[in-house]
Write an enzyme that holds these catalytic residues in place. Structure first.
Site, short mmCIF file in Angstrom:
data_model
loop_
_atom_site.label_atom_id
_atom_site.label_comp_id
_atom_site.label_asym_id
_atom_site.label_seq_id
_atom_site.Cartn_x
_atom_site.Cartn_y
_atom_site.Cartn_z
N CYS A 98 46.81 32.33 68.07
CA CYS A 98 46.03 33.09 69.05
C CYS A 98 44.77 33.66 68.43
CB CYS A 98 46.89 34.22 69.62
SG CYS A 98 47.65 35.18 68.31
N TRP B 230 56.15 29.96 70.80
CA TRP B 230 56.63 28.95 69.85
C TRP B 230 55.76 28.84 68.61
CZ3 TRP B 230 52.52 25.94 69.15
CH2 TRP B 230 51.60 25.86 70.20
N ASN B 231 54.54 29.40 68.63
CA ASN B 231 53.63 29.05 67.53
C ASN B 231 53.96 29.74 66.20
OD1 ASN B 231 52.72 31.48 68.59
ND2 ASN B 231 50.57 31.01 68.24
N GLU C 281 50.69 40.87 73.94
CA GLU C 281 49.86 40.17 72.94
C GLU C 281 49.53 38.82 73.55
OE1 GLU C 281 48.73 41.25 70.07
OE2 GLU C 281 49.89 43.09 69.83
N LEU C 282 48.31 38.66 74.06
CA LEU C 282 48.01 37.50 74.89
C LEU C 282 47.03 36.54 74.22
CD1 LEU C 282 47.85 39.52 78.23
CD2 LEU C 282 49.84 38.49 77.11
N ALA D 181 60.90 31.30 72.70
CA ALA D 181 60.31 30.14 73.40
C ALA D 181 61.31 28.99 73.41
CB ALA D 181 59.02 29.72 72.71
N GLY E 89 52.35 35.78 74.29
CA GLY E 89 52.21 34.46 74.91
C GLY E 89 50.88 34.37 75.63
N GLU F 159 41.28 28.37 75.42
CA GLU F 159 41.95 28.35 74.12
C GLU F 159 42.25 26.90 73.78
OE1 GLU F 159 45.39 30.91 74.45
OE2 GLU F 159 45.02 31.58 72.42
#
Ligand code: NAP
Ligand code: MG
Length: 482
Positions: free
Chosen positions: A289, A155-156, A255-256, A181, A233, A386
């Site tokens: 992230c 969602w970001n 992509e974490l 998302a 995510g 995070e």
């Protein structure tokens, strides 16, 4: 003027049609600035997701055989439409994600650039030809599209995280199912309309928002027609999807999460470092992230850096993104607000000192004040997890070796930032940090032309640049005698 949100068709996008969910379930989308609902849309069932896979599978052959130039021109056209409709996209992003107007505008530009870049890359996919060492054959090695790809996004960055995957997938000749998302499905549905208008054929890009993510994604990854999963995510969910991907040996891009250190040496121009820190921390309200998550400062300048950073943070205007004068919006949802507050409260309980902020804002909406905390212990959870919000924790080191050691003391390895007046020293430190992305003397690093991705538990594979397209391709070797 009609409410823009109300003009977005609320159905799933399967084979070019807007359809209801097969079991009638819905997702209610909330505005983080008020907590109120702004839309109700269809929530895909596992059956719906499999129908989307079927559509992507049926469209695959003709899309793969579509001339690269034409595929590229669809992306180019989508880029142009996104720029034309920038304010509309920005408004939907603001309404459902809560970010500031400037951040939403920035996201639209960034997102559109992936379509431009991959529109250009579509015609530059080349293989190699060589005579075998013993001269008995020609070795032809050619990249081929991997096939139906499932794209799961956070969602970001509700638009950019989709274009960063759809761009290279379409350029390479793959068809896709996007699972956006649940907090931000409207941007994905709006983008889907833009792709239609750009000439993307039915079935090439299907969109299935779903409040039952684990079931719908699980069903798709178990379908033998799927060949690829690309996920952005949390590391926690990424790990589960990697395990599921192993069942059918899917190609996987991950992509974490991140835990970016922001290293400030004693030889810096402190004002310049503070300005860059503000960008690295506060872009997207800290919900990124690659957001600077830990400020590691040389002990000689830590107090100066922290107090100047606190002055800048204190003067940010917080409020709804639809008021374009605000710098910082709300965080995504109530759970995020509670998590951020918990990290700060525990850190303060353990002896950290608040220079500014340090609390949620009472009243309507999910707001957390821009915050700087100093004297944070090296083992404090706020430096391990995070934060994903507008909070800057500062801790200190005594020398370069300790700076590198602290920077690497995490299971994550996505981004890092290094500040020093001595470029050689900055380069040396950058090369010693296990992070896929390093910013030297700057806080803004993202670029569609650059390979973006993590080391260690921050991910597998790269998005952007030429690397991004290879994630959607596999090499076929043909041994030929002429
Ligand atoms: P998340 O909870 O992992 O969700 C990401 C996506 O996965 C959403 O579409 C979500 O759907 C779906 N999902 C959740 N649980 C699932 C499951 N069990 N099976 C299948 N799909 C599932 O992450 P988030 O909270 O949205 O995003 C924040 C995280 O993303 C942070 O850790 C951040 O660092 C990371 N991120 C990484 C990058 C990068 O490039 N490395 C970029 C942006 C964000 P629902 O919304 O329906 O739950
Ligand atoms: Mg929302």
């Amino acid at each position: 003027m009609a409410d823009l949100i109300a003009t977005i068709p609320p159905g799933l996008v399967i084979d070019g049609e807007r359809v209801e969910s097969s079991d009638g379930q819905q997702i209610v989308v909330a505005d983080p600035a008020t907590g109120a609902s702004i839309a109700t849309i269809a929530s895909a069932s596992p059956d719906d997701a499999l129908r989307a896979v079927g559509a992507a599978h049926s469209a695959a052959k003709s899309w793969r055989e579509t001339a690269p130039r034409i595929r590229g021109e669809v992306l180019r056209k989508a880029f142009e439409l996104m720029i034309e409709r920038r304010d509309e996209l920005a408004e939907v992003i603001v309404r459902e994600s809560g970010k500031s107007w400037a951040d939403a505008q920035g996201e639209v530009s960034y997102a559109a650039e992936f379509f431009r870049w991959y529109g250009e890359e579509a015609v530059r996919i080349a293989g190699t030809l060589m005579l075998a060492p013993n001269g008995d054959k020609q070795i032809i090695a050619a990249p081929r599209p991997i096939g139906v790809s499932v794209l799961v996004t956070p969602w970001n960055f509700p638009v950019a995280m989709i274009t960063r995957k759809v761009g290279p997938a379409l350029a390479s000749g793959c068809t896709v199912v996007v699972k956006p998302a649940s907090d931000t499905p409207l941007s994905a549905l709006l983008l889907s309309g833009i792709l239609d208008e750009a000439g993307c054929p039915p079935g090439v890009v299907n969109v299935v928002p779903s409040s039952r993510s684990s079931q719908t994604v699980g069903a798709m990854l178990g379908d033998p027609r799927v060949r690829k999963v690309s996920f952005t995510g949390s590391t926690e969910v990424g790990r589960m999807l990697l395990a599921q991907a192993s069942e059918q040996v899917l190609k996987a891009s991950m992509e974490l999460g991140g835990n970016a250190p922001f290293v400030v040496m004693e030889d810096v121009d402190v004002d310049a470092a503070v300005e860059a820190a503000l960008v690295a921390k506060m872009r997207n309200g800290g919900e990124s992230c690659i957001a600077a998550n830990r400020f590691l400062c040389h002990e000689a300048i830590a107090d100066d850096f922290s107090s100047r950073l606190a002055d800048r943070m204190r003067n940010l205007r917080m409020g709804p993104g639809m008021d374009r004068t605000n710098d910082v919006g709300p965080v995504i949802n109530e759970r995020a607000l509670v998590d951020i507050a918990g990290l700060v409260d525990d850190s303060v309980g353990a002896g950290a000192k608040v220079l500014t902020g340090g609390a949620a804002r009472p009243g309507q909406g999910w707001y957390y004040e821009p915050t700087v905390v100093t004297q944070v212990d090296h083992d404090d959870p706020i430096l391990r997890k995070e934060i994903f919000g507008p909070v800057a924790p500062v801790t200190t080191f005594v020398d370069e070796d300790q700076a590198v050691e602290l920077a690497n003391d995490t299971e994550f390895g996505l981004a890092a930032y290094v500040f020093s007046g001595d470029l050689g020293r900055a380069m040396r430190i950058a090369e010693s940090i296990d992070a896929g992305i390093v910013g030297i003397n700057r806080g803004f690093v993202s670029d569609p032309a650059a390979p973006f991705g993590g080391m260690k538990q921050s991910g597998l594979g790269r998005e952007g640049g030429h690397d991004g397209i290879l994630e959607f391709m596999e090499t076929q070797y043909i041994a030929a005698a002429w």
